[in-house]
Write a protein that holds these residues in place. Structure first.
Motif, PDB file in Angstrom:
ATOM      1  N   ASP A 347      46.195  37.511  45.652  1.00  0.00           N
ATOM      2  CA  ASP A 347      46.400  36.681  44.652  1.00  0.00           C
ATOM      3  C   ASP A 347      45.072  36.580  43.989  1.00  0.00           C
ATOM      4  OD1 ASP A 347      48.858  36.379  45.134  1.00  0.00           O
ATOM      5  OD2 ASP A 347      48.789  34.183  45.685  1.00  0.00           O
ATOM      6  N   ARG A 348      43.906  36.906  44.518  1.00  0.00           N
ATOM      7  CA  ARG A 348      42.650  36.660  43.817  1.00  0.00           C
ATOM      8  C   ARG A 348      42.747  37.970  42.754  1.00  0.00           C
ATOM      9  NH1 ARG A 348      40.282  37.938  47.647  1.00  0.00           N
ATOM     10  NH2 ARG A 348      39.736  40.156  47.044  1.00  0.00           N
ATOM     11  N   GLU A 349      43.188  39.050  42.944  1.00  0.00           N
ATOM     12  CA  GLU A 349      43.222  40.241  42.241  1.00  0.00           C
ATOM     13  C   GLU A 349      44.337  40.038  41.073  1.00  0.00           C
ATOM     14  OE1 GLU A 349      43.047  44.483  44.219  1.00  0.00           O
ATOM     15  OE2 GLU A 349      43.714  42.923  45.898  1.00  0.00           O
ATOM     16  N   MET A 350      45.193  39.381  41.483  1.00  0.00           N
ATOM     17  CA  MET A 350      46.365  39.111  40.702  1.00  0.00           C
ATOM     18  C   MET A 350      45.866  37.963  39.497  1.00  0.00           C
ATOM     19  SD  MET A 350      49.064  40.852  41.204  1.00  0.00           S
ATOM     20  CE  MET A 350      50.302  39.871  40.349  1.00  0.00           C
ATOM     21  N   ALA A 351      45.005  37.096  39.836  1.00  0.00           N
ATOM     22  CA  ALA A 351      44.556  35.775  39.284  1.00  0.00           C
ATOM     23  C   ALA A 351      44.516  36.363  37.680  1.00  0.00           C
ATOM     24  CB  ALA A 351      43.391  35.175  39.686  1.00  0.00           C
ATOM     25  N   ARG A 352      43.707  37.469  37.291  1.00  0.00           N
ATOM     26  CA  ARG A 352      43.410  37.851  35.966  1.00  0.00           C
ATOM     27  C   ARG A 352      44.805  38.197  35.152  1.00  0.00           C
ATOM     28  NH1 ARG A 352      37.973  39.366  35.544  1.00  0.00           N
ATOM     29  NH2 ARG A 352      36.778  39.282  37.476  1.00  0.00           N
ATOM     30  N   LEU A 353      45.800  38.508  35.846  1.00  0.00           N
ATOM     31  CA  LEU A 353      46.922  38.721  34.970  1.00  0.00           C
ATOM     32  C   LEU A 353      47.861  37.461  34.838  1.00  0.00           C
ATOM     33  CD1 LEU A 353      48.391  42.003  36.983  1.00  0.00           C
ATOM     34  CD2 LEU A 353      47.088  41.702  34.695  1.00  0.00           C
ATOM     35  N   PHE A 354      47.368  36.345  35.465  1.00  0.00           N
ATOM     36  CA  PHE A 354      48.135  35.114  35.522  1.00  0.00           C
ATOM     37  C   PHE A 354      47.828  34.528  34.060  1.00  0.00           C
ATOM     38  CE2 PHE A 354      48.230  34.173  40.225  1.00  0.00           C
ATOM     39  CZ  PHE A 354      49.472  35.369  40.586  1.00  0.00           C
ATOM     40  N   GLY A 355      46.960  34.789  33.369  1.00  0.00           N
ATOM     41  CA  GLY A 355      46.573  34.058  32.218  1.00  0.00           C
ATOM     42  C   GLY A 355      46.258  32.778  32.276  1.00  0.00           C
ATOM     43  N   ASN A 356      46.485  31.846  31.276  1.00  0.00           N
ATOM     44  CA  ASN A 356      46.059  30.568  31.200  1.00  0.00           C
ATOM     45  C   ASN A 356      47.164  29.801  32.215  1.00  0.00           C
ATOM     46  OD1 ASN A 356      45.066  28.056  31.118  1.00  0.00           O
ATOM     47  ND2 ASN A 356      46.040  27.707  28.875  1.00  0.00           N
ATOM     48  N   VAL A 357      46.693  29.430  33.662  1.00  0.00           N
ATOM     49  CA  VAL A 357      47.786  28.893  34.284  1.00  0.00           C
ATOM     50  C   VAL A 357      47.879  27.180  34.040  1.00  0.00           C
ATOM     51  CG1 VAL A 357      47.533  30.588  36.072  1.00  0.00           C
ATOM     52  CG2 VAL A 357      46.051  28.494  36.236  1.00  0.00           C
ATOM     53  N   ASP A 358      46.841  26.613  33.192  1.00  0.00           N
ATOM     54  CA  ASP A 358      46.666  25.266  33.009  1.00  0.00           C
ATOM     55  C   ASP A 358      47.420  25.022  31.752  1.00  0.00           C
ATOM     56  OD1 ASP A 358      45.899  22.674  33.444  1.00  0.00           O
ATOM     57  OD2 ASP A 358      43.875  23.005  32.751  1.00  0.00           O
ATOM     58  N   GLU A 359      48.527  25.153  31.806  1.00  0.00           N
ATOM     59  CA  GLU A 359      49.381  24.918  30.736  1.00  0.00           C
ATOM     60  C   GLU A 359      50.626  23.807  31.027  1.00  0.00           C
ATOM     61  OE1 GLU A 359      51.081  24.314  27.504  1.00  0.00           O
ATOM     62  OE2 GLU A 359      49.528  25.963  27.362  1.00  0.00           O
ATOM     63  N   PRO A 360      50.502  22.616  30.350  1.00  0.00           N
ATOM     64  CA  PRO A 360      51.446  21.467  31.020  1.00  0.00           C
ATOM     65  C   PRO A 360      52.727  21.974  30.433  1.00  0.00           C
ATOM     66  CG  PRO A 360      49.457  20.467  30.340  1.00  0.00           C
ATOM     67  CD  PRO A 360      49.344  21.920  29.972  1.00  0.00           C
ATOM     68  N   ALA A 361      52.894  22.429  29.284  1.00  0.00           N
ATOM     69  CA  ALA A 361      54.186  22.944  28.407  1.00  0.00           C
ATOM     70  C   ALA A 361      55.030  21.918  27.817  1.00  0.00           C
ATOM     71  CB  ALA A 361      55.172  23.784  29.542  1.00  0.00           C
ATOM     72  N   TYR A 362      55.427  20.823  28.603  1.00  0.00           N
ATOM     73  CA  TYR A 362      56.135  19.593  28.141  1.00  0.00           C
ATOM     74  C   TYR A 362      55.143  18.638  27.524  1.00  0.00           C
ATOM     75  CZ  TYR A 362      60.230  21.595  30.585  1.00  0.00           C
ATOM     76  OH  TYR A 362      61.358  22.395  31.112  1.00  0.00           O
TER      77      TYR A 362
END
Length: 848
Positions: A347-362
């Protein structure tokens, strides 16, 4: 209801029986009550800039219950029409379509989309740029080509995939290829074999985030999902990422987000985020229904005689989603076990593909307050994106270092700013900097590298590490090979004087070791343009210059880059006296010539000693100081050139009068004290093939210290010295020219000033930050070589690049390797040769 387990089994059997046609692209369209759109889409596909013989259109009529089937049948033999009696959703419909397809590649296109004329061509070209590219994501705009539908992929920490920039105007800022976590199901391509390896879309999703889950799993297996903006499609029914629809859609979004997290995160990440995701789903459900969660508190007045209360379905969508995770937990646990067992990326390697994970959305006020509380209290965003980089050198690391260790140490130092770095020596090591770890591994214990290999994301090797440690040879990590030192060319000189068969074997062994590295590496570093041309020839001979590597990059910069030896960007500062007034026989006012580094057989110290002897007749204050005679690596034997230089100096009466040998090795952090007390830096060597492709690192120390340089020509630095007027570049064995050059740059003030000014200008081109820029850039986004194969079938384990002809080499390591060497020396020279080698090793151990 459909028995999905039986349905999947039937699909699998169908796929196994169906032979796929090389080069054929099967485009799968799923129709549900949209025949007009589907027929228009088919017409668009038939007009593409793509050979119709390599196009297969598969339409899944997904239980529409209207006249869709009748109308689609009118398309005739132009399409393969697959009928489903029930609505299988997007996932089931796509899986069914793939099971009836025959193409090497499968494309998914929304039936309400229209492809650009080059939609297929550009995607298929993209697959050719890397064997590890498993899927291609198209750029998707709205129907009019004005606003963005898909140009990037991201997923929130609580599992909801989304499309950054959706709804924004296409300003041409998203036209660069890159790796992404997933592609939109509206327009994407995947290799059919990989789709089947993944088991297709997960039918448990039905629709929504099934494409996120597929891309996530594809990346975990070690494949890449490549965004290709030239593969363009236009989508009629665009919806922005903030529009989540009615309660049924909300239910699927909530449930599938939890599915994605549970299946695909590793144990550490799941333990960190799942509690917060469940709390947030609940808070989101309450917020959507505008409910007061304190209403049942005993301290809040209310009618306790009424057991019922009205709750919006939008709220129950979140509650039901969590309950369905519970209901399907056994089968989701099985799915999770399969994903975790086969994954090759952390998951550390994958983190760069996750983009901005801090997105509340609603945009719900009460929900956003809860979001902040969860994020801050549970620390769900605490994930590092730093890569783990392992640097391995064969030389000793510490206060006394030779060129390879100096280079490895500076590589580790430079990369440690952005990454976690370990520097390993195959002999001995001591820490000089807290910025990175240092350690020792031994080829006598090949397993000593295994824990480090498991820890690393990227491995950078020098020398014979790949041949000595099987765990490195079979590693699934990205492998960078530093070939700045052409070892086999050095052996042409280092073995001179030995029995011809022994000499030839020495050269062949080095060649085999290098060929082995060139077959395994993903990215190569060399020291000069001249070297790069040489290595490109050797790579070509091994088959590494091929359609894959050339398709990714026709200049092949992504395969091999020039990263010369470097120097510190900080000016040297003298901390203590080192030569003048310290070495007996060298006075404060003497003219000091320094020979940096060791004395090796391919150098010509003899002509320099004779030149100094000649010059000393008229210039009695001239002094030549050899900075290092004994190599800091105990495994490096003293070469014949050292003893020959000592003998010549004694014969000429120069030793400790005009010629001085430092019998040890100058500590790395003290070398500036010696260099700053010198007036001139020299390097003399013989002209041969080793010279042509060498990179004299000692010259860099001269540049760093601002010294004029006198050197033999024929190598890249000789060319540089002549071109930039840094001193003098001379023909080999020309003692007269050497004497004249030394006298000029020791006694001619104008020539000295000009050379020093030019040195100060040129040295900026060789600071470590600039020299290693290609490596720094590569480590920001490390990739397997374009021709690196992934093992077929499931595990994503990397296979070696296949050589055009197997290289000769011994696979023995550890005790087996020692026994192999004993037998070899016994065959070649009898028991006496074995004893001689044993005594030499024991002597080196005592000295170390």
């Amino acid at each position: 209801m459909i028995d999905f387990d039986r349905f999947r089994l039937g699909q699998l059997k169908d796929r196994c029986m169906r032979k796929r046609r090389t080069g054929l692209v099967s485009v799968v369209l799923v129709n549900f009550r949209g025949a007009d759109d589907t027929i228009e889409c088919v017409r668009g596909l038939q007009a593409l800039n793509w050979d119709s013989d390599l196009l297969e259109i598969v339409i899944v009529e997904n239980g529409s219950g209207d006249d869709s089937l009748t109308r689609l049948k009118q398309l005739g033999d132009d399409v393969t029409l697959v009928e489903s009696s029930e609505n299988l959703g997007f996932t089931g419909g796509c899986n069914l379509g793939v099971s009836k397809s025959t193409g090497e590649y499968v494309a998914f296109l929304n039936n309400d989309a229209k492809p650009h004329a080059d939609w297929i061509k550009e995607a298929i070209n993209t697959f050719a740029t890397g064997s590890d590219i498993g899927a291609v994501a198209s750029k998707v705009l709205d129907w009019d080509g004005v606003n963005v539908d898909f140009v990037d992929a991201a997923v929130t920490w609580y599992g909801m995939g989304y499309k950054p920039h959706a709804g924004e105007k296409d300003r041409g800022g998203w036209d660069d290829e890159k790796d992404v976590l997933f592609g939109t199901g509206a327009a994407m391509f995947i290799k059919a074999a990989i789709f089947e390896e993944l088991g297709g879309f997960d039918d448990d999703f039905f629709m929504f985030y099934d494409d996120v889950d597929l891309g996530w799993r594809l990346n975990l297996l070690g494949y890449r999902f490549r965004f290709q903006p030239k593969s363009l499609a236009f989508h009629k029914h665009h919806a922005s990422m903030n529009k989540f629809g009615n309660f049924r859609e909300e239910y699927l979004l909530e449930r599938n987000a939890l599915y994605s997290l549970y299946k695909n995160l590793d144990d550490e990440s799941l333990a960190r985020v799942l509690p917060g995701a469940l709390l947030l789903a609940t808070r989101r459900a309450i917020g959507r229904g505008k409910l007061d969660s304190t209403s049942l508190d005993l301290r809040v007045p209310g009618d306790d005689n009424e057991p019922m209360m009205s709750v919006p379905k939008s709220t129950m969508a979140g509650v039901f989603a969590i309950d369905q995770l519970v209901e399907l937990l056994p089968q989701m646990t099985q799915a999770r076990a399969q994903v975790q067992k086969s994954r090759v990326r952390s998951d550390r390697e994958m983190a760069r593909l996750f983009g901005n994970v801090d997105e509340p959305a609603y945009p719900i006020e009460s929900y956003l307050r809860g979001y902040d509380k969860i994020v801050e209290s549970l620390n769900v965003l605490a994930v590092t994106t730093r890569r783990r980089i392992l640097v391995i050198t064969g030389d000793s690391v510490g206060e006394k270092m030779a060129g390879p260790a100096i280079r490895a140490w500076n590589i580790a130092k430079l990369l440690s700013g952005d990454h976690d770095v370990r520097l390993l020596s195959m002999t001995r090591a001591e820490s000089l900097d807290d910025a990175f770890e240092v350690g020792v591994i031994s080829h006598h214990r090949p397993s000593s590298v295994m824990a480090h290999e498991h820890w690393a994301d990227v491995i950078i090797v020098q020398g014979h590490a790949l041949a000595l440690f099987p765990a490195l040879e079979t590693s699934t990590k990205v492998m960078v090979v530093d070939i700045y030192d052409p070892l086999h060319l050095e052996q042409l000189e280092q073995g001179r004087g030995k029995v011809l068969d022994l000499w030839n074997k020495q050269v062949n062994d080095a060649t085999d070791a290098l060929n082995h590295q060139l077959l395994i590496g993903d990215f190569f570093l060399c020291a000069s343009d001249r070297q790069r041309h040489f290595w490109l020839g050797q790579l070509a001979g091994l088959g590494r210059i091929n359609a894959y590597t050339y398709s990714r990059d026709s200049e092949l910069d992504s395969l091999i880059a020039v990263a010369p030896f470097g120097m510190s960007s900080t000016d040297p500062v003298k901390t203590s006296p080192a030569i003048r007034g310290v070495v007996p026989g060298i006075e404060i006012d003497d003219k000091v010539i320094v020979w940096g580094g060791g004395i090796y057989n391919w150098f010509d110290p003899g002509i320099l000693i004779r030149a100094v002897a000649e010059l000393s007749v008229t210039r009695p204050d001239v002094r030549l100081f050899f900075m290092g005679v004994k190599h800091p690596n105990p495994d490096v034997p003293e070469m014949e050139a050292v003893s020959e230089a000592r003998v010549l100096s004694e014969q000429l009466g120069m030793t400790n009068k005009h010629v001085f040998f430092n019998e040890s090795w100058v500590p790395y952090d003290e070398r500036q004290n010696y260099l700053l007390e010198a007036d001139l830096g020299v390097s003399t060597h013989f002209q041969h093939v080793e010279t042509t492709f060498s990179f004299r690192t000692r010259i860099l120390d001269y540049l760093w210290a601002g010294l004029p340089i006198v050197t033999t020509g024929g190598d890249s630095f000789g060319d540089l010295v002549e071109k930039e007027e840094l001193g003098a570049s001379l023909p080999e064995r020309d003692q007269g020219a050497l004497v004249a050059a030394i006298e000029t740059y020791l006694y001619d003030d104008e020539a000295i000033a000009t050379a020093k000014a030019n040195v100060a200008r040129v040295r900026q081109n060789f600071i470590w930050e600039r020299a290693m820029a290609p490596l720094v850039d590569f480590c920001r986004q490390p990739l397997f070589a374009a021709d690196k194969k992934l093992a077929p079938g499931s595990t994503g384990i990397l296979g070696r690049v296949k050589p055009s002809e197997p290289a000769r080499r011994s696979r023995h390591t550890g005790v087996r390797r020692d026994l192999d060497r004993v037998l070899y020396y016994f065959r070649e020279g009898g028991a006496g040769a074995v004893l001689e080698r044993f005594n030499a090793r024991q002597e080196r151990k005592r000295e170390s």
